[in-house]
Enzyme design. Structure first.
Site, PDB file in Angstrom:
ATOM      1  N   ARG A 133       0.838  -1.203   0.000  1.00  0.00           N
ATOM      2  CA  ARG A 133       0.000   0.000   0.000  1.00  0.00           C
ATOM      3  C   ARG A 133       0.868   1.245   0.000  1.00  0.00           C
ATOM      4  NH1 ARG A 133      -5.443  -1.599   3.232  1.00  0.00           N
ATOM      5  NH2 ARG A 133      -5.663  -3.601   2.183  1.00  0.00           N
ATOM      6  N   SER A 157     -10.915  -5.580   8.985  1.00  0.00           N
ATOM      7  CA  SER A 157     -12.074  -5.078   8.240  1.00  0.00           C
ATOM      8  C   SER A 157     -12.682  -6.258   7.508  1.00  0.00           C
ATOM      9  CB  SER A 157     -11.632  -4.093   7.162  1.00  0.00           C
ATOM     10  OG  SER A 157     -11.748  -2.803   7.607  1.00  0.00           O
ATOM     11  N   ARG A 207       1.570   2.922  12.941  1.00  0.00           N
ATOM     12  CA  ARG A 207       0.767   1.708  12.713  1.00  0.00           C
ATOM     13  C   ARG A 207       0.514   1.404  11.231  1.00  0.00           C
ATOM     14  NH1 ARG A 207      -3.286   5.583  13.559  1.00  0.00           N
ATOM     15  NH2 ARG A 207      -5.031   5.106  12.200  1.00  0.00           N
ATOM     16  N   HIS A 208       1.213   2.099  10.341  1.00  0.00           N
ATOM     17  CA  HIS A 208       1.094   1.805   8.903  1.00  0.00           C
ATOM     18  C   HIS A 208       2.427   1.370   8.328  1.00  0.00           C
ATOM     19  CE1 HIS A 208      -2.553   4.309   9.283  1.00  0.00           C
ATOM     20  NE2 HIS A 208      -3.009   3.492   8.360  1.00  0.00           N
ATOM     21  N   ARG A 216      -0.157  -5.680  13.046  1.00  0.00           N
ATOM     22  CA  ARG A 216      -0.964  -4.991  14.064  1.00  0.00           C
ATOM     23  C   ARG A 216      -1.372  -5.964  15.161  1.00  0.00           C
ATOM     24  NH1 ARG A 216      -4.887  -0.498  11.285  1.00  0.00           N
ATOM     25  NH2 ARG A 216      -3.230   0.566  10.143  1.00  0.00           N
ATOM     26  N   GLU A 253      -7.533  -0.207  14.734  1.00  0.00           N
ATOM     27  CA  GLU A 253      -8.288  -1.191  13.958  1.00  0.00           C
ATOM     28  C   GLU A 253      -7.395  -2.394  13.652  1.00  0.00           C
ATOM     29  OE1 GLU A 253      -9.980   0.180  10.088  1.00  0.00           O
ATOM     30  OE2 GLU A 253      -9.132  -1.711   9.388  1.00  0.00           O
ATOM     31  N   GLU A 281       0.764   4.043   1.091  1.00  0.00           N
ATOM     32  CA  GLU A 281       0.314   5.012   2.095  1.00  0.00           C
ATOM     33  C   GLU A 281       1.314   6.150   2.108  1.00  0.00           C
ATOM     34  OE1 GLU A 281      -2.300   4.276   4.033  1.00  0.00           O
ATOM     35  OE2 GLU A 281      -2.451   2.088   4.134  1.00  0.00           O
TER      36      GLU A 281
END
Ligand code: ATP
Ligand code: AMO
Length: 434
Positions: A211, A360, A219-220, A408, A357, A213
């Protein structure tokens, strides 16, 4: 190494060859000690200068810390030695010398900054607490696989080089594939759904996701490990049960099998396995609770995503793992099914740790026509996804699933401050090597 004995197995009276790293040396004059470290622990090697061959003593004491040596000798009981035994050497071989200057101190006496540690992972993982994180990570993944097995799932591997993306919220990394544009995959989403409709029915995958990001947060990651589940004839409730089972199994496995690691991480006394069912709040209830805490500046209304601040406020308020269900359809991806009696509300859910989180997921739209409409509503060209959509014309059962970030999970189980601590060689905006 043939005939090598681990230090933990060296018992008094044994003639052994132990091999490992020079943890420290202490020269007390007539007598000197070398502490040798391997993956199972440490053992003292004693050098008595007047009694032993000069060359042997010189080799043993001339070697720099963190050099690899092999020592052959007899194990003797010695109450004053750190582990109660010591090796009286007959021969010492320097297998791989280390430079006298090291970029970080594996004895842990001098702290190193995270970037220095990440640049020197080989040395960093010679520390018991850092090594413990990756042993725990391996145990969590083992327990995850076992749980999926109990849930009747088959492990799959799907391509990481793809023609199209799926997760709208995050950018893709483009690559060149024999002159054509391609991307690193953001999620196995479409492939796992295709397999839920296959004869396998229930599948899982543990693999990398990529990703682009832009933001740099604790946390990424730009390359993360996703634990993915997809099950035919499952609804969102059963999918949530599966996510809860995997998370709990991770904690249970660590409590049961990682005593030494928790000790090394100084967590042995405080480590707790979550008990009871994770509360399931609707999105509406979640908004109300966040607004009621008064801990955030904005007032959240239907359709808002939860900001990091809102997630923190809610996490503090709930104080344990929980789910947020029934999200507005407009902020969930095209593949999530809406409720039959209210199309504005989706079956999408998130599973939260109080800090962030973790998961998902949702029930999927399995009706071909509705799926095509969903693509159009999200501004995606259904033609580009024909390889996926056409399988929905050949008998696609209702199905549901989710994705959980493995780093995570490890991070929250162990209370790590930065997600990079849960990855050997993290990829972030600055870091492309090692
Ligand atoms: P020894 O103590 O065996 O008679 P020595 O007189 O040469 O030999 P010292 O210089 O008195 O040894 O010992 C230095 C320190 O090392 C002392 O505090 C002693 O208790 C400790 N020591 C000696 N032998 C051992 C051993 N095998 N393991 C751990 N500590 C030891
Ligand atoms: P989502 O995009 O929410 O959903 O990702 C699922 C979970 O993956 C983890 N995660 C990350 N971890 C670290 N760094 C990142 N950049 C990162 N991005 C995601 C999080 C997140 O909860 N296809 C859906 C899943 C599904 O519906 O099955 C998806 O990818 O823990």
């Amino acid at each position: 190494m043939q005939g090598r004995t681990y230090t933990a197995d060296a018992d008094p009276g044994d003639e052994v060859t132990v091999a490992g790293w020079v943890h420290e040396t202490r020269d007390l004059g007539g007598i000197a000690f070398l502490i040798l470290r391997d993956t199972t622990g440490q053992i003292q090697v004693k050098f008595e200068k007047d009694e032993m061959d000069d060359d042997l003593v010189e080799t043993g004491l001339g070697v720099h810390r963190e050099s690899v040596i092999s020592v052959t000798g007899e194990v003797a009981e010695e109450p004053r030695a750190p582990t109660g035994v010591e090796v009286v050497p007959e021969s010492v071989e320097v297998v791989a010398p280390a430079d006298p200057e090291l970029p970080l101190d594996p004895s842990g006496k001098v702290d190193a900054e995270l970037p220095t540690r990440l640049d020197n992972r080989t040395l960093d993982l010679r520390k018991d607490d850092v090594k413990a994180v990756f042993e725990v990570r391996a145990e969590i993944l083992r327990a995850t696989r076992e749980t999926f097995r109990e849930l009747g799932c088959t492990e799959i591997n799907t391509p990481k080089i793809v023609a199209t993306g799926t997760e709208g919220g995050t950018e893709l990394f483009p690559i060149t594939y024999f002159g054509r544009e391609a991307f690193m995959n953001q999620s196995p989403q479409l492939f796992k759904q295709l397999m839920a409709g296959s004869g396998l029915e229930r599948v899982f995958e543990i693999g990398p996701i990529f990703r682009a990001e832009e933001h740099n947060t604790p946390r990424h990651l730009n390359e993360a490990t996703s634990i993915d589940f997809e099950g035919a004839f499952c609804d969102h409730h059963e999918a949530m049960d599966a996510a809860e089972a995997v998370a709990k199994a991770a904690y249970e496995a660590v409590a049961e099998n990682c005593g030494d690691q928790l000790e090394a991480l100084d967590l042995a006394d405080e480590f707790e396995v979550p008990e009871g069912d994770f509360p399931r709040l609707t999105y509406e209830e979640a908004l109300e609770r966040v607004n009621d805490t008064g801990d955030i500046d904005e007032h959240l209304v239907w359709g808002d995503d939860l900001s990091t601040e809102a997630e923190h406020a809610l996490g503090q308020d709930v104080g344990e793992h929980y789910f947020i269900t029934d999200w507005p359809s407009e902020i969930k991806p095209f593949y999530i099914k809406d409720h039959d009696d209210d199309e504005t509300v989706s079956t999408g859910f998130d599973m939260m740790h109080p800090r962030m989180e973790l998961v998902s997921g949702g029930q999927r739209e399995h009706r071909h026509e509705r799926l095509i409409e969903g693509f159009e509503q999200q501004g995606l060209d259904p033609e580009a996804f024909e390889y996926y959509t056409k399988m929905f014309k050949y008998g696609m059962p209702p199905h549901a699933g989710w994705g959980m970030g493995a780093e995570r999970l490890v991070m929250t189980v162990l209370g790590l401050k930065n997600i990079r601590e849960a990855v050997l060689f993290p990829r972030d905006r600055q870091r492309l090597s090692p």
